[in-house]
Design an enzyme around this catalytic site. Structure first.
Site, short mmCIF file in Angstrom:
data_model
loop_
_atom_site.label_atom_id
_atom_site.label_comp_id
_atom_site.label_asym_id
_atom_site.label_seq_id
_atom_site.Cartn_x
_atom_site.Cartn_y
_atom_site.Cartn_z
N GLY A 70 -5.92 -25.12 -20.55
CA GLY A 70 -6.37 -25.82 -21.82
C GLY A 70 -7.77 -25.40 -21.99
N ASN A 150 -7.87 -38.37 -23.65
CA ASN A 150 -7.32 -38.24 -22.18
C ASN A 150 -7.85 -39.43 -21.27
OD1 ASN A 150 -9.81 -36.56 -22.76
ND2 ASN A 150 -10.06 -36.86 -20.58
N GLN A 180 -2.98 -33.57 -23.71
CA GLN A 180 -2.39 -34.79 -23.24
C GLN A 180 -1.03 -35.10 -24.19
OE1 GLN A 180 -2.85 -36.49 -20.36
NE2 GLN A 180 -4.65 -35.26 -19.95
N SER A 200 -1.69 -27.07 -21.95
CA SER A 200 -2.11 -26.78 -20.61
C SER A 200 -0.59 -27.30 -19.69
CB SER A 200 -3.17 -27.65 -20.06
OG SER A 200 -3.31 -27.37 -18.53
N HIS A 202 -0.26 -27.60 -16.35
CA HIS A 202 -0.13 -28.65 -15.20
C HIS A 202 -0.20 -30.05 -15.73
CE1 HIS A 202 -4.68 -29.78 -14.81
NE2 HIS A 202 -4.66 -28.95 -15.57
N THR A 238 -3.76 -8.68 -17.74
CA THR A 238 -2.34 -8.77 -17.07
C THR A 238 -2.01 -10.05 -16.98
OG1 THR A 238 -2.91 -6.90 -15.78
CG2 THR A 238 -0.96 -8.13 -15.13
N CYS A 326 -11.54 -33.49 -15.30
CA CYS A 326 -11.87 -32.24 -15.75
C CYS A 326 -13.24 -31.98 -16.06
CB CYS A 326 -11.24 -31.85 -16.96
SG CYS A 326 -9.15 -31.73 -16.61
#
Length: 384
Positions: A70, A150, A180, A200, A202, A238, A326
């Site tokens: 994110g 959040n 979120q 994001s 996770h 990559t 975060c």
């Protein structure tokens, strides 16, 4: 057995996601840019994940670009769009309660000479439309508003905001941080006239270190990472194939069970809010039902420090948050709580509970029981 109520910070990777990540890492580990079969096999996972995410968003596969998460998606959105459109104007609008990955990036844009306006919110944490309308002018090139906050779970009227922005100037780039909300709410960028959307992995039981950005076809945006030209040179490097494969599975699972999970999360949220409302000296800062995000409850506990309460609950195996995980692991006054004009004596006394669909009402009962036991004890040690 521990109780995990910090799912807005991160979620447990699902078994299905863990299995596909392991398979790609062990068996299909080729570089997707390689011209041989091992590279082709790896590239298939990228195409499958793109297709799954595009289907969810009702978007084109070519509009999905994978990032490290994110924060990178938000950086690319703000810096890339501002840089690409700087000849058209100099003004950037963001809400006052954006995640640090937007707010700090906005500060960087200020340092580069852009005129950044921070839009105020009301006491529910919703952007004031009058402020947006007053701030919009011919110099505006970018507007960034998060879908779900959040910390307190407030939901922004992203459709109404997008409709207004594009009615004033269709060339203004509209970015939404959906980190979120993706996997919790229905998100359709084209319906809301969104040009850029950040997600994001996770937060939806996917791996850490992977996310994506939706970039509407035709949007003027420059890359911020340069190299071998992967992903149409928009995001060189990559690709993280195991992470991408896991994100694709996590996104598919989230939306296949969206209605059921959202209903359960909302029931858990409302159940906790009712319990907290019945307690003395507790103020809930989140809205019940569909007026707020289904998975977040912010509550302030008068005369008890949030960090103290957090660790007291941790000692009982209950994990919660004192704010945005975060931004820093150091306690600080929340600018989100300040923006909603929370009483000054509650700013350092606020805890966030956030759920996933595997949480239960029994866990909430145990947490409330722990709070009723701990709060009278902790209040004895408050410095007057």
């Amino acid at each position: 057995m521990s109780i995990y109520f910090d799912n807005a910070a991160t979620t447990k990777v699902s078994d299905k996601v863990a299995n596909i990540v392991e398979k790609v890492m062990k068996d299909d580990f080729g570089n997707p840019s390689s011209l041989h079969m091992a590279g082709f096999d790896a590239e298939k996972y990228i195409k499958e994940a793109k297709s799954e995410i595009a289907k969810i968003l009702k978007a084109d596969d070519k509009e999905i670009f994978f990032t490290s998460g994110g924060t990178e998606s938000n950086n690319l959105a703000l810096i890339g769009a501002a840089d690409a459109n700087k000849r058209a104007g100099n003004k950037v609008l963001v809400s006052a309660i954006e995640h640090p990955s937007v707010k700090t990036t906005a500060k960087h844009l200020e340092d580069l000479g852009f005129d950044v306006i921070y839009l105020p919110v009301d006491e529910d944490g919703v952007v004031k439309m009058d402020a947006l309308k007053d701030a919009m002018d011919d110099d505006t090139i970018l507007v960034s508003v998060m879908h779900v906050n959040n910390e307190i779970g407030s939901i922004q009227p992203i459709d109404e905001i997008g409709e207004y922005i594009k009615s004033v100037n269709p060339k203004v780039v509209y970015h939404v941080d959906a980190i979120q909300s993706f996997g919790k709410l229905d998100v359709k960028p084209k319906n809301a006239k969104i040009d850029l959307l950040s997600v994001s992995g996770h937060k939806i039981h996917g791996p850490k270190g992977i996310g994506f950005i939706y970039i509407k076809n035709g949007t003027k945006i420059n890359p911020i990472i340069f190299g071998g030209g992967q992903q149409e040179a928009m995001r060189s490097g990559t690709e993280n194939v195991p992470g991408i494969a896991g994100l694709g599975v996590a996104a598919k699972d989230a939306y296949e069970n969206l209605e059921e999970n959202t209903k359960k999360l909302t029931e858990l949220k409302d159940y906790l809010i009712d319990k907290l409302d019945a307690m003395d000296g507790v103020q809930v800062n989140s809205k019940k039902g569909t007026d707020g995000a289904p998975h977040i409850v912010s509550a302030s506990f008068k005369d008890v420090g949030s960090e103290v309460l957090l660790h007291a609950l941790e000692d009982k195996g209950i994990f919660v948050s004192a704010g945005s995980a975060c931004s820093s692991n150091k306690p600080a006054i929340s600018y989100v709580l300040q923006a909603i004009n929370l009483d000054e004596d509650l700013l350092k006394s606020t805890i966030r509970f956030s759920f996933n669909a595997d949480n239960t009402k029994e866990e909430i009962d145990e947490t409330v029981e722990a709070l009723n036991e701990l709060l009278p004890i902790l209040k004895k040690y408050v410095r007057k």
